[in-house]
Design a protein around this motif. Structure first.
Motif, PDB file in Angstrom:
ATOM      1  N   ASN A 128     -22.753  40.435   3.475  1.00 18.39           N
ATOM      2  CA  ASN A 128     -23.281  41.786   3.289  1.00 18.39           C
ATOM      3  C   ASN A 128     -24.591  41.803   2.516  1.00 18.39           C
ATOM      4  OD1 ASN A 128     -21.158  43.057   4.616  1.00 18.39           O
ATOM      5  ND2 ASN A 128     -19.922  43.192   2.761  1.00 18.39           N
ATOM      6  N   TYR A 129     -24.985  40.661   1.937  1.00 17.87           N
ATOM      7  CA  TYR A 129     -26.093  40.681   0.991  1.00 17.87           C
ATOM      8  C   TYR A 129     -27.212  39.695   1.306  1.00 17.87           C
ATOM      9  CZ  TYR A 129     -22.052  42.708  -1.296  1.00 17.87           C
ATOM     10  OH  TYR A 129     -20.938  43.457  -1.560  1.00 17.87           O
ATOM     11  N   VAL A 130     -26.923  38.612   2.041  1.00 17.68           N
ATOM     12  CA  VAL A 130     -27.956  37.594   2.253  1.00 17.68           C
ATOM     13  C   VAL A 130     -28.703  37.841   3.557  1.00 17.68           C
ATOM     14  CG1 VAL A 130     -26.743  35.847   0.922  1.00 17.68           C
ATOM     15  CG2 VAL A 130     -26.348  35.999   3.396  1.00 17.68           C
ATOM     16  N   LYS A 131     -29.922  37.294   3.609  1.00 15.85           N
ATOM     17  CA  LYS A 131     -30.748  37.405   4.806  1.00 15.85           C
ATOM     18  C   LYS A 131     -30.432  36.312   5.821  1.00 15.85           C
ATOM     19  CE  LYS A 131     -33.534  40.766   3.504  1.00 15.85           C
ATOM     20  NZ  LYS A 131     -33.707  42.007   4.280  1.00 15.85           N
ATOM     21  N   PHE A 132     -29.867  35.213   5.328  1.00 22.98           N
ATOM     22  CA  PHE A 132     -29.671  34.059   6.211  1.00 22.98           C
ATOM     23  C   PHE A 132     -28.519  33.221   5.673  1.00 22.98           C
ATOM     24  CE2 PHE A 132     -30.573  29.648   7.463  1.00 22.98           C
ATOM     25  CZ  PHE A 132     -30.816  29.780   8.818  1.00 22.98           C
ATOM     26  N   PHE A 133     -27.684  32.734   6.595  1.00 22.27           N
ATOM     27  CA  PHE A 133     -26.606  31.811   6.226  1.00 22.27           C
ATOM     28  C   PHE A 133     -26.623  30.630   7.182  1.00 22.27           C
ATOM     29  CE2 PHE A 133     -22.414  30.173   7.409  1.00 22.27           C
ATOM     30  CZ  PHE A 133     -22.073  29.563   6.200  1.00 22.27           C
ATOM     31  N   ARG A 158     -38.414  31.832   5.722  1.00 21.57           N
ATOM     32  CA  ARG A 158     -38.935  33.107   6.219  1.00 21.57           C
ATOM     33  C   ARG A 158     -38.550  34.260   5.301  1.00 21.57           C
ATOM     34  NH1 ARG A 158     -36.796  34.989  10.819  1.00 21.57           N
ATOM     35  NH2 ARG A 158     -34.953  33.657  10.723  1.00 21.57           N
ATOM     36  N   PHE A 159     -37.539  34.025   4.447  1.00 16.49           N
ATOM     37  CA  PHE A 159     -37.048  35.086   3.583  1.00 16.49           C
ATOM     38  C   PHE A 159     -37.430  34.866   2.121  1.00 16.49           C
ATOM     39  CE2 PHE A 159     -34.200  34.456   7.203  1.00 16.49           C
ATOM     40  CZ  PHE A 159     -34.378  35.685   7.839  1.00 16.49           C
ATOM     41  N   PHE A 160     -38.332  33.917   1.866  1.00 14.46           N
ATOM     42  CA  PHE A 160     -38.782  33.655   0.501  1.00 14.46           C
ATOM     43  C   PHE A 160     -39.938  34.563   0.087  1.00 14.46           C
ATOM     44  CE2 PHE A 160     -37.331  28.903   0.666  1.00 14.46           C
ATOM     45  CZ  PHE A 160     -36.011  29.334   0.701  1.00 14.46           C
ATOM     46  N   THR A 161     -40.578  35.201   1.074  1.00 14.73           N
ATOM     47  CA  THR A 161     -41.710  36.075   0.787  1.00 14.73           C
ATOM     48  C   THR A 161     -41.866  37.052   1.952  1.00 14.73           C
ATOM     49  OG1 THR A 161     -44.052  36.118   0.169  1.00 14.73           O
ATOM     50  CG2 THR A 161     -43.411  34.548   1.851  1.00 14.73           C
ATOM     51  N   GLY A 162     -42.672  38.088   1.738  1.00 15.42           N
ATOM     52  CA  GLY A 162     -42.957  39.024   2.812  1.00 15.42           C
ATOM     53  C   GLY A 162     -42.001  40.195   2.889  1.00 15.42           C
ATOM     54  N   ILE A 163     -42.025  40.907   4.002  1.00 10.86           N
ATOM     55  CA  ILE A 163     -41.281  42.156   4.148  1.00 10.86           C
ATOM     56  C   ILE A 163     -39.786  41.944   4.331  1.00 10.86           C
ATOM     57  CG2 ILE A 163     -43.277  43.395   5.072  1.00 10.86           C
ATOM     58  CD1 ILE A 163     -42.021  43.095   7.859  1.00 10.86           C
ATOM     59  N   THR A 165     -38.057  39.568   2.335  1.00 13.50           N
ATOM     60  CA  THR A 165     -37.632  38.727   1.211  1.00 13.50           C
ATOM     61  C   THR A 165     -36.209  39.057   0.777  1.00 13.50           C
ATOM     62  OG1 THR A 165     -39.910  38.615   0.431  1.00 13.50           O
ATOM     63  CG2 THR A 165     -38.193  38.023  -1.143  1.00 13.50           C
ATOM     64  N   GLY A 166     -35.443  38.010   0.487  1.00 13.10           N
ATOM     65  CA  GLY A 166     -34.081  38.215   0.013  1.00 13.10           C
ATOM     66  C   GLY A 166     -33.354  36.894  -0.152  1.00 13.10           C
ATOM     67  N   PRO A 167     -32.106  36.937  -0.610  1.00 17.57           N
ATOM     68  CA  PRO A 167     -31.340  35.712  -0.863  1.00 17.57           C
ATOM     69  C   PRO A 167     -30.857  35.053   0.422  1.00 17.57           C
ATOM     70  CG  PRO A 167     -29.971  37.630  -1.276  1.00 17.57           C
ATOM     71  CD  PRO A 167     -31.347  38.154  -0.966  1.00 17.57           C
ATOM     72  N   VAL A 168     -30.609  33.743   0.336  1.00 18.64           N
ATOM     73  CA  VAL A 168     -30.046  32.986   1.454  1.00 18.64           C
ATOM     74  C   VAL A 168     -28.881  32.150   0.932  1.00 18.64           C
ATOM     75  CG1 VAL A 168     -32.252  32.904   2.671  1.00 18.64           C
ATOM     76  CG2 VAL A 168     -31.620  31.029   1.151  1.00 18.64           C
ATOM     77  N   HIS A 169     -28.043  31.699   1.848  1.00 21.88           N
ATOM     78  CA  HIS A 169     -26.842  30.933   1.477  1.00 21.88           C
ATOM     79  C   HIS A 169     -26.744  29.695   2.363  1.00 21.88           C
ATOM     80  CE1 HIS A 169     -22.139  30.709   1.512  1.00 21.88           C
ATOM     81  NE2 HIS A 169     -22.674  29.778   0.740  1.00 21.88           N
ATOM     82  N   ILE A 170     -26.651  28.539   1.732  1.00 23.33           N
ATOM     83  CA  ILE A 170     -26.451  27.283   2.445  1.00 23.33           C
ATOM     84  C   ILE A 170     -25.131  26.681   1.965  1.00 23.33           C
ATOM     85  CG2 ILE A 170     -27.397  25.000   2.950  1.00 23.33           C
ATOM     86  CD1 ILE A 170     -30.157  26.125   2.189  1.00 23.33           C
ATOM     87  N   ASN A 171     -24.163  26.570   2.855  1.00 19.60           N
ATOM     88  CA  ASN A 171     -22.868  25.980   2.517  1.00 19.60           C
ATOM     89  C   ASN A 171     -22.893  24.503   2.903  1.00 19.60           C
ATOM     90  OD1 ASN A 171     -20.236  26.650   1.414  1.00 19.60           O
ATOM     91  ND2 ASN A 171     -19.404  26.071   3.414  1.00 19.60           N
TER      92      ASN A 171
END
Length: 555
Positions: A128-133, A158-163, A165-171
């Motif tokens: 519900n919160y990350v931009k990419f998993f 792609r989600f580290f900067t720009g329009i 931007t947000g958290p990502v999750h790597i399992n």
């Protein structure tokens, strides 16, 4: 190549590629399954690591690191509920558009869903919160390993900067034995990449003509140079306390909460008749009164957003634009209009400032304490404000507008306030203003000040409970209020201060606040003991007096 070498190649490559895309800081919570990832970060020659045993506080500390310069910050934890404890900070990062990178170790697939210890479902746990998993495969000898990691981190970046931007999750599933080969540091061999600088301009922007009201909330971009664009006679600018433009645009309105709380019908009509448009920029304002006004006015509203997820609260706009704020403001043009509305609002703003400066000395509540804290704290100090009363009191009683202000207003919770403030304090001078319940809620966060020797001044208003609830309708239900909402904790924070190496002083009188006390170096805790009921009465009294003064100002 044996298992240890394959595992080492995977995690060392992962950390090095993330560094190449800008991850220069990593917060680690100790654990067994995450051993190879933690060691990889620790060994990397260009990454600074921090260690915090509490994952919830660790994640908010990383949030504070990311908040100051908007750079990606990594988080490393072991499997199971350790990863679940990142959830509150990941939610805040998602809503605040901050690039946290959660690197969660996991059980290998054969140990999932069979009752193995420390095994829960971690895939998409922050969906519900990350931009990419993504989930990495188990380390093996397949020739695609390095290319796969390069691809996955490219997608993350792609989600580290720009329009977006947000958290990502790597399992990262890890099969034992999990100890890497610490001699393989030659795998740290990449060069740092230049992240793209997005300057998107929305081509749908249309010029706005006439008399306008600009409301500017928190923005990721530094807007200190836009005064030449918006400092116009036909534009009135309202600034949120988190908008650092307050320090540079001296004729802006910052007492909007007190203004919109008390508008008479004649004044409301004057606004409706004299405004041609309202432009909302950045995050929604903190002020409940201002947002209530926006939800009721008939003046056409427009939204200018830095991010793709346009926040329409409190009401959907007539149109929304996405992109670089200065560029779009240049496009809009702001022609025509008259200076009458700005003169009227500026007169009210100046009158409130003068009234507070002249009359605050008659009060003894938390608002008066906050006023003195602002007046006597060095201008170079950054305020980190807890949700609930601290940010509202600074918004109302700041008549200087010289201090940079930070706060967690994505989810507006009291989770992790101490930890986020400490992350912010690592690179600048910070005074945290917080209530007793919020401090208790993240007391574990104080550990980072001790472990990393971080200087910070913490001012805790101890009114023995949740002070903001006294201002809400449930306060009238005397039979249930104290147990369910007042929640007195009966805490003496001198013990917590001693535990974490803070100097502590307890005061009850505003005269005990002086410049020396408020501007000390080191780790300091000032506990201000106040009374909730008296605080409510005095807040209401000053608000009523200001309200009478404001409504008496003609149109």
């Amino acid at each position: 190549m044996n298992h240890q070498e394959m595992l080492t190649k995977q995690v060392f490559t992962l950390i090095d590629v993330l560094w190449s895309y800008g991850m220069e800081e990593v917060v680690i919570s100790p654990g067994s399954r995450s051993t190879p990832i933690a060691i990889a970060a620790e060994l990397h020659p260009s990454i600074r690591t921090y260690v915090h045993p509490d994952e919830r506080s660790a994640a908010f500390f990383a949030l504070g690191l990311a908040k100051t310069d908007r750079s990606p910050v990594g988080l490393i934890c072991t499997s199971g509920t350790a990863a679940a404890n990142y959830t509150p900070a990941m939610a805040e990062a998602g809503l605040s558009h901050l690039p946290l990178i959660a690197l969660t170790a996991d059980r290998p697939h054969e140990l999932r869903g069979i009752g193995a210890p420390q095994s829960i479902t971690q895939n998409n746990m922050y969906s519900n919160y990350v931009k990419f998993f993504t989930e990495l495969p188990l380390a093996d000898m397949h020739e695609s390993l390095e290319d796969l990691i390069e691809t996955k981190i490219l997608q993350c970046s792609r989600f580290f900067t720009g329009i977006n931007t947000g958290p990502v999750h790597i399992n990262i599933p890890v099969r034992e034995p999990s100890m890497p080969d610490v001699s393989m540091t030659g795998l740290f061999n990449r060069k740092q990449k230049a992240l793209p600088e997005y300057r998107m301009t929305d081509e749908t922007v249309k010029p706005l003509q006439g008399t306008g009201l600009l409301l500017i909330g928190e923005t990721r971009e530094d807007l200190s140079d836009i005064g030449g664009i918006i400092d116009r006679e036909n534009l009135t600018v309202i600034l949120d306390p988190r908008q650092h433009l307050r320090r540079f645009l001296k004729n802006a309105v910052t007492h909007h909460d007190l203004i919109f709380n008390v508008l008479s019908e004649a004044q409301y009509s004057f606004i409706e008749e004299n405004l041609d448009f309202i432009l909302r920029i950045g995050e929604p304002l903190t002020s409940k009164a201002a947002n209530k006004f926006l939800s009721s006015t008939n003046v056409p509203q427009y939204v200018l957003s830095e991010v793709q997820e346009v926040k329409t609260y409190p009401v959907a706009p007539a149109a929304s634009y996405i992109g670089n704020v200065p560029d779009i403001l240049e496009q809009i043009g702001f022609s025509g209009g008259t200076p009458d509305f700005k003169k009227w609002m500026s007169h009210i703003e100046a009158s409130i400032t003068d009234f507070i400066d002249e009359n605050i000395g008659y009060f003894t509540d938390e608002g008066r304490f906050t006023y003195d804290i602002i007046q006597k704290t060095g201008h170079a100090t950054n305020f980190f404000l807890s949700s609930s009363m601290p940010i509202r009191d600074v918004e109302r009683y700041d008549t200087l507008n010289v201090h940079p202000v930070y706060s967690n207003r994505g989810a507006n919770g009291i989770d992790g306030v101490v930890s986020t403030a400490l992350g912010t304090a690592l690179s600048r001078t910070v005074t945290l203003i917080i209530g007793d319940v919020a401090l208790y809620h993240d007391m574990n966060g104080l550990m980072m000040a001790k472990l990393e020797d971080i200087d910070i001044n913490i001012i805790v208003f101890n009114n023995n409970g949740g002070g903001i609830f006294s201002f809400l309708p449930q306060h009238a239900d005397k039979d249930h209020f104290e147990r369910l909402f007042g929640t007195p904790l009966d805490l003496d924070f001198s013990h917590a201060a001693a535990l974490y190496g803070f100097d502590h002083i307890s005061i009850t009188d505003v005269d005990e606040l002086d410049e020396r006390l408020l501007n000390r170096s080191g780790k300091n805790m000032i506990e201000i003991k106040t009374d909730r009921d008296r605080n409510l009465l005095e807040h209401q009294k000053l608000k009523e007096e200001i309200g009478k003064m404001v409504t008496a100002i003609g149109t």
